[in-house]
Motif scaffolding. Structure first.
Motif, PDB file in Angstrom:
ATOM      1  N   ALA A 151       0.837  -1.194   0.000  1.00 41.63           N
ATOM      2  CA  ALA A 151       0.000   0.000   0.000  1.00 41.63           C
ATOM      3  C   ALA A 151       0.869   1.239   0.000  1.00 41.63           C
ATOM      4  O   ALA A 151       1.969   1.260   0.538  1.00 41.63           O
ATOM      5  N   ALA A 152       0.363   2.282  -0.664  1.00 42.39           N
ATOM      6  CA  ALA A 152       1.003   3.595  -0.681  1.00 42.39           C
ATOM      7  C   ALA A 152      -0.116   4.624  -0.779  1.00 42.39           C
ATOM      8  O   ALA A 152      -1.293   4.268  -0.853  1.00 42.39           O
ATOM      9  N   GLU A 153       0.238   5.893  -0.770  1.00 38.44           N
ATOM     10  CA  GLU A 153      -0.788   6.930  -0.812  1.00 38.44           C
ATOM     11  C   GLU A 153      -1.638   6.778  -2.066  1.00 38.44           C
ATOM     12  O   GLU A 153      -1.142   6.833  -3.182  1.00 38.44           O
ATOM     13  N   HIS A 154      -2.942   6.571  -1.891  1.00 40.46           N
ATOM     14  CA  HIS A 154      -3.921   6.429  -2.968  1.00 40.46           C
ATOM     15  C   HIS A 154      -3.671   5.212  -3.853  1.00 40.46           C
ATOM     16  O   HIS A 154      -4.242   5.096  -4.926  1.00 40.46           O
ATOM     17  N   GLY A 155      -2.796   4.305  -3.452  1.00 38.10           N
ATOM     18  CA  GLY A 155      -2.509   3.162  -4.307  1.00 38.10           C
ATOM     19  C   GLY A 155      -2.278   1.903  -3.505  1.00 38.10           C
ATOM     20  O   GLY A 155      -2.058   1.948  -2.294  1.00 38.10           O
ATOM     21  N   ALA A 156      -2.339   0.756  -4.170  1.00 38.75           N
ATOM     22  CA  ALA A 156      -2.154  -0.509  -3.471  1.00 38.75           C
ATOM     23  C   ALA A 156      -1.976  -1.635  -4.475  1.00 38.75           C
ATOM     24  O   ALA A 156      -2.295  -1.493  -5.656  1.00 38.75           O
ATOM     25  N   ILE A 157      -1.462  -2.759  -3.990  1.00 41.08           N
ATOM     26  CA  ILE A 157      -1.518  -4.020  -4.715  1.00 41.08           C
ATOM     27  C   ILE A 157      -2.446  -4.929  -3.928  1.00 41.08           C
ATOM     28  O   ILE A 157      -2.249  -5.143  -2.732  1.00 41.08           O
ATOM     29  N   LEU A 158      -3.472  -5.420  -4.596  1.00 45.12           N
ATOM     30  CA  LEU A 158      -4.512  -6.192  -3.940  1.00 45.12           C
ATOM     31  C   LEU A 158      -4.612  -7.588  -4.536  1.00 45.12           C
ATOM     32  O   LEU A 158      -4.527  -7.761  -5.759  1.00 45.12           O
ATOM     33  N   ALA A 159      -4.795  -8.572  -3.675  1.00 43.41           N
ATOM     34  CA  ALA A 159      -5.025  -9.955  -4.105  1.00 43.41           C
ATOM     35  C   ALA A 159      -6.521 -10.242  -4.004  1.00 43.41           C
ATOM     36  O   ALA A 159      -7.148  -9.938  -2.980  1.00 43.41           O
TER      37      ALA A 159
ATOM     38  N   ALA B  40      -2.789  -3.966  -9.507  1.00 42.21           N
ATOM     39  CA  ALA B  40      -1.920  -2.905  -9.003  1.00 42.21           C
ATOM     40  C   ALA B  40      -2.609  -1.581  -9.266  1.00 42.21           C
ATOM     41  O   ALA B  40      -2.997  -1.286 -10.394  1.00 42.21           O
ATOM     42  N   VAL B  41      -2.775  -0.792  -8.232  1.00 44.92           N
ATOM     43  CA  VAL B  41      -3.507   0.466  -8.309  1.00 44.92           C
ATOM     44  C   VAL B  41      -2.515   1.599  -8.133  1.00 44.92           C
ATOM     45  O   VAL B  41      -2.117   1.922  -7.018  1.00 44.92           O
ATOM     46  N   ALA B  42      -2.077   2.188  -9.230  1.00 45.46           N
ATOM     47  CA  ALA B  42      -1.082   3.260  -9.156  1.00 45.46           C
ATOM     48  C   ALA B  42      -1.757   4.574  -8.781  1.00 45.46           C
ATOM     49  O   ALA B  42      -2.838   4.887  -9.285  1.00 45.46           O
ATOM     50  N   PRO B  43      -1.156   5.362  -7.896  1.00 42.14           N
ATOM     51  CA  PRO B  43      -1.766   6.630  -7.500  1.00 42.14           C
ATOM     52  C   PRO B  43      -1.794   7.637  -8.643  1.00 42.14           C
ATOM     53  O   PRO B  43      -0.839   7.729  -9.416  1.00 42.14           O
ATOM     54  N   THR B  44      -2.886   8.353  -8.797  1.00 40.96           N
ATOM     55  CA  THR B  44      -3.005   9.448  -9.761  1.00 40.96           C
ATOM     56  C   THR B  44      -3.612  10.645  -9.035  1.00 40.96           C
ATOM     57  O   THR B  44      -4.386  10.478  -8.091  1.00 40.96           O
ATOM     58  N   PRO B  45      -3.292  11.872  -9.469  1.00 43.06           N
ATOM     59  CA  PRO B  45      -3.760  13.073  -8.757  1.00 43.06           C
ATOM     60  C   PRO B  45      -5.276  13.125  -8.563  1.00 43.06           C
ATOM     61  O   PRO B  45      -5.755  13.481  -7.489  1.00 43.06           O
ATOM     62  N   ASP B  46      -6.035  12.775  -9.598  1.00 47.73           N
ATOM     63  CA  ASP B  46      -7.498  12.821  -9.498  1.00 47.73           C
ATOM     64  C   ASP B  46      -8.090  11.438  -9.693  1.00 47.73           C
ATOM     65  O   ASP B  46      -9.160  11.287 -10.299  1.00 47.73           O
ATOM     66  N   GLY B  47      -7.410  10.430  -9.190  1.00 47.64           N
ATOM     67  CA  GLY B  47      -7.810   9.052  -9.456  1.00 47.64           C
ATOM     68  C   GLY B  47      -8.939   8.575  -8.562  1.00 47.64           C
ATOM     69  O   GLY B  47      -8.709   7.980  -7.506  1.00 47.64           O
ATOM     70  N   VAL B  48     -10.171   8.815  -8.988  1.00 52.45           N
ATOM     71  CA  VAL B  48     -11.332   8.358  -8.223  1.00 52.45           C
ATOM     72  C   VAL B  48     -11.296   6.842  -8.061  1.00 52.45           C
ATOM     73  O   VAL B  48     -11.488   6.306  -6.965  1.00 52.45           O
ATOM     74  N   ALA B  49     -11.045   6.132  -9.164  1.00 54.13           N
ATOM     75  CA  ALA B  49     -11.048   4.671  -9.110  1.00 54.13           C
ATOM     76  C   ALA B  49      -9.880   4.130  -8.299  1.00 54.13           C
ATOM     77  O   ALA B  49     -10.036   3.173  -7.539  1.00 54.13           O
ATOM     78  N   SER B  50      -8.693   4.742  -8.446  1.00 53.22           N
ATOM     79  CA  SER B  50      -7.548   4.240  -7.696  1.00 53.22           C
ATOM     80  C   SER B  50      -7.737   4.457  -6.196  1.00 53.22           C
ATOM     81  O   SER B  50      -7.357   3.614  -5.382  1.00 53.22           O
TER      82      SER B  50
ATOM     83  N   PHE C  23      -2.276   2.008 -22.042  1.00 52.76           N
ATOM     84  CA  PHE C  23      -2.816   2.415 -20.750  1.00 52.76           C
ATOM     85  C   PHE C  23      -3.174   3.894 -20.798  1.00 52.76           C
ATOM     86  O   PHE C  23      -2.382   4.718 -21.240  1.00 52.76           O
ATOM     87  N   TYR C  24      -4.385   4.216 -20.330  1.00 48.70           N
ATOM     88  CA  TYR C  24      -4.841   5.601 -20.239  1.00 48.70           C
ATOM     89  C   TYR C  24      -5.088   5.917 -18.777  1.00 48.70           C
ATOM     90  O   TYR C  24      -5.778   5.170 -18.074  1.00 48.70           O
ATOM     91  N   ARG C  25      -4.557   7.043 -18.311  1.00 51.12           N
ATOM     92  CA  ARG C  25      -4.655   7.347 -16.876  1.00 51.12           C
ATOM     93  C   ARG C  25      -6.078   7.617 -16.411  1.00 51.12           C
ATOM     94  O   ARG C  25      -6.494   7.192 -15.358  1.00 51.12           O
ATOM     95  N   ASN C  26      -6.837   8.373 -17.161  1.00 49.68           N
ATOM     96  CA  ASN C  26      -8.180   8.746 -16.699  1.00 49.68           C
ATOM     97  C   ASN C  26      -9.223   8.482 -17.769  1.00 49.68           C
ATOM     98  O   ASN C  26     -10.098   9.293 -18.013  1.00 49.68           O
ATOM     99  N   GLN C  27      -9.116   7.326 -18.427  1.00 44.44           N
ATOM    100  CA  GLN C  27     -10.072   6.992 -19.464  1.00 44.44           C
ATOM    101  C   GLN C  27     -11.460   6.842 -18.874  1.00 44.44           C
ATOM    102  O   GLN C  27     -11.670   6.122 -17.902  1.00 44.44           O
ATOM    103  N   ASP C  28     -12.437   7.546 -19.465  1.00 44.58           N
ATOM    104  CA  ASP C  28     -13.811   7.502 -18.976  1.00 44.58           C
ATOM    105  C   ASP C  28     -14.513   6.293 -19.541  1.00 44.58           C
ATOM    106  O   ASP C  28     -14.755   6.200 -20.738  1.00 44.58           O
ATOM    107  N   LEU C  29     -14.832   5.318 -18.697  1.00 39.76           N
ATOM    108  CA  LEU C  29     -15.545   4.127 -19.113  1.00 39.76           C
ATOM    109  C   LEU C  29     -16.941   4.083 -18.490  1.00 39.76           C
ATOM    110  O   LEU C  29     -17.509   3.022 -18.297  1.00 39.76           O
ATOM    111  N   SER C  30     -17.491   5.260 -18.196  1.00 42.51           N
ATOM    112  CA  SER C  30     -18.788   5.300 -17.539  1.00 42.51           C
ATOM    113  C   SER C  30     -19.911   4.824 -18.456  1.00 42.51           C
ATOM    114  O   SER C  30     -20.955   4.376 -17.997  1.00 42.51           O
TER     115      SER C  30
END
Length: 235
Positions: free
Chosen positions: A15-23, A73-83, A222-229
């Motif tokens: 885990a790190a700020e706004h990010g994590a590796i999850l199983a 793996a959830v990499a932190p992004t400045p406005d990463g709602v999903a991350s 890979f797209y950092r903030n691709q809108d898949l809504s």
């Protein structure tokens, strides 16, 4: 509308700020066979400004098909709602998703005996997924261009994921020109790349100039903030 599936969080590996590796482990869906190189679209349950559910694509890596387990793996992004959403999950929580999708894996009938992989930044997760699908007796060369040392996915983790392969790993900085690594490559290899699109396109454009055919090239952008809504993005 794509079928909704779910998985349980088994552990938060790092885990790190706004990010994590999850199983994760599949919660039901015995018919579903997970495969490295695929991606899923996670459904956060959170709404955007238009009232649509926020969705994001994440590559599966370190997949264990026999047990229905996989890592994200959830990499932190400045406005990463999903991350931020994924990083907030704890063991026992449920993740809803659709998929898996994609064709970024070893293709049936491929003739090449060597794979040269280029991973740009967080594209390492897609590359790890792909390499899990490569036949064990094939030669693999991995070029990993890191954003910065000390990220969520570490050198040791990459080597552990690839312990069963005939692998050569070269760690580079993202500041280095990747074309320097492709001047004298074996042009009969299969070339794969994952990460930011402009970098992937530059490498593949150069390989085409050298005479590599499109049949030898595979990529995952890979797209950092691709809108898949929009649900149509699930196709």
């Amino acid at each position: 509308m794509a079928e909704m599936r779910q998985a349980k969080v088994l552990a938060k590996v790092a885990a790190a700020e706004h990010g994590a590796i999850l199983a994760f482990e599949l919660d039901g869906h015995p018919e579903l066979v997970l495969k490295g190189g695929k991606y899923i679209i996670i459904h956060t349950g959170l709404e955007n400004a238009e009232g649509k559910i926020i969705k994001r694509a994440y590559s599966l890596f370190a997949v264990k098909p026999e047990s229905g387990q996989f890592f994200l793996a959830v990499a932190p992004t400045p406005d990463g709602v999903a991350s931020r959403y994924l990083a907030s999950l704890e063991p026992g929580d449920t993740l809803r998703f659709s998929g898996p999708w994609g064709r970024f894996h070893w293709p049936e009938g491929a003739q090449e005996k060597k794979v040269i992989a280029a991973a740009f930044g967080s594209g390492i997760t897609g590359i790890l997924g792909y390499l899990a699908s490569v036949p064990r007796n094939y030669e693999v060369e991995l070029l990993w261009y890191q954003d910065a040392p000390g990220g969520l996915v570490t050198d040791a983790m990459v080597r552990e994921c690839l312990a069963q392969t005939q692998m050569k790993v070269y760690v580079r900085s993202m500041r280095e020109d990747p074309l320097n690594d492709f001047h004298a490559v074996n042009l009969t290899s299969r070339f794969i790349a994952a990460g930011e699109g402009q970098r992937v396109d530059r490498v593949f454009g150069y390989l085409r100039e050298l005479g590599v055919s499109d049949d030898q090239l595979q990529s995952e952008i890979f797209y950092r903030n691709q809108d898949l809504s929009d649900a149509k993005a699930d196709r």
